[in-house]
Design an enzyme around this catalytic site. Structure first.
Site, PDB file in Angstrom:
ATOM      1  N   PRO A 106       0.792  -1.239   0.000  1.00  9.75           N
ATOM      2  CA  PRO A 106       0.000   0.000   0.000  1.00  9.75           C
ATOM      3  C   PRO A 106       0.829   1.297   0.000  1.00  9.75           C
ATOM      4  O   PRO A 106       0.519   2.210  -0.769  1.00  9.75           O
ATOM      5  CB  PRO A 106      -0.849  -0.112   1.268  1.00  9.75           C
ATOM      6  CG  PRO A 106      -1.021  -1.589   1.448  1.00  9.75           C
ATOM      7  CD  PRO A 106       0.298  -2.180   1.013  1.00  9.75           C
ATOM      8  N   TYR A 107       1.860   1.381   0.824  1.00 11.57           N
ATOM      9  CA  TYR A 107       2.673   2.604   0.839  1.00 11.57           C
ATOM     10  C   TYR A 107       3.318   2.831  -0.522  1.00 11.57           C
ATOM     11  O   TYR A 107       3.249   3.926  -1.093  1.00 11.57           O
ATOM     12  CB  TYR A 107       3.748   2.541   1.923  1.00 11.57           C
ATOM     13  CG  TYR A 107       4.715   3.689   1.835  1.00 11.57           C
ATOM     14  CD1 TYR A 107       4.322   4.976   2.187  1.00 11.57           C
ATOM     15  CD2 TYR A 107       6.017   3.507   1.370  1.00 11.57           C
ATOM     16  CE1 TYR A 107       5.195   6.049   2.081  1.00 11.57           C
ATOM     17  CE2 TYR A 107       6.892   4.569   1.270  1.00 11.57           C
ATOM     18  CZ  TYR A 107       6.482   5.840   1.632  1.00 11.57           C
ATOM     19  OH  TYR A 107       7.356   6.896   1.520  1.00 11.57           O
ATOM     20  N   ASP A 108       3.934   1.789  -1.057  1.00 11.01           N
ATOM     21  CA  ASP A 108       4.623   1.871  -2.341  1.00 11.01           C
ATOM     22  C   ASP A 108       3.658   2.288  -3.448  1.00 11.01           C
ATOM     23  O   ASP A 108       3.964   3.150  -4.277  1.00 11.01           O
ATOM     24  CB  ASP A 108       5.250   0.526  -2.705  1.00 11.01           C
ATOM     25  CG  ASP A 108       6.064  -0.105  -1.578  1.00 11.01           C
ATOM     26  OD1 ASP A 108       6.173   0.505  -0.498  1.00 11.01           O
ATOM     27  OD2 ASP A 108       6.571  -1.207  -1.787  1.00 11.01           O
ATOM     28  N   SER A 110       0.810   3.887  -3.109  1.00 13.02           N
ATOM     29  CA  SER A 110       0.342   5.263  -2.917  1.00 13.02           C
ATOM     30  C   SER A 110       1.352   6.272  -3.439  1.00 13.02           C
ATOM     31  O   SER A 110       0.987   7.279  -4.048  1.00 13.02           O
ATOM     32  CB  SER A 110       0.041   5.536  -1.433  1.00 13.02           C
ATOM     33  OG  SER A 110       1.225   5.692  -0.674  1.00 13.02           O
TER      34      SER A 110
END
Length: 171
Positions: A106-108, A110
């Site tokens: 998810p972080y990557d 986003s």
């Protein structure tokens, strides 16, 4: 506050997803250079709360760029991350800007989405002066993300924790 600048700058509290506020700030404060550093940056938080991460990192980026499109500035620097590449090129260091963005977590995802949104605003369609940077292991005063390499190393060196090596040690 660390640099004793509070009396020399205007501090405005707000939310990066509030396009109207961003637009008002850029216009009223006559902003000409924007450094977009607002983000949810903790990978663990992104895994447990992807909605917050996507809302902050993706919506926050296009909200800011929309405000800038309406009130143009001289330059925009978008702080991204090497995580946008996903695992692509990890064995081919250093990273190259030509590597594809193949994020998984998810972080990557986003940050890669924010990168692509920023790039779309810099094309001939809007021609905004956007630069995307992909940081890795930034640190400084106020860096309290102890899952990051530098803060964790310092905390470990001071005897507050045991250092956990990252990756294969070739960095």
């Amino acid at each position: 506050y660390i640099e004793d600048l509070a009396d020399k700058i205007t501090l405005i509290n707000g939310d990066i997803v509030d396009r109207d506020l961003l637009s008002r700030i850029i216009s009223e404060e006559q902003i000409d250079c924007v450094f977009h550093l607002a983000a949810q940056v903790e990978v663990g938080v992104a895994i447990s709360n992807p909605y917050l991460t996507f809302e902050t990192n993706i919506r926050g980026t296009y909200s800011l760029l929309e405000a800038i499109r309406i009130h143009p500035v001289r330059s925009v620097v978008i702080a991204s991350t090497d995580k946008s590449y996903g695992s692509y090129g990890i064995d081919q260091m250093p990273y190259k800007e030509t590597y594809p963005l193949i994020p998984q977590y998810p972080y990557d995802v986003s940050k890669a989405c924010a990168d692509m949104i920023a790039q779309s605003y810099s094309t001939e369609v809007y021609d905004l002066p956007v630069i995307v940077t992909r940081f890795c292991n930034i640190f400084g005063p106020g860096q309290l993300n102890f899952s990051a390499l530098i803060p964790d190393s310092i905390r470990s060196a001071l005897g507050y924790s045991t250092f956990i090596p990252r990756g294969n040690g070739k960095q």
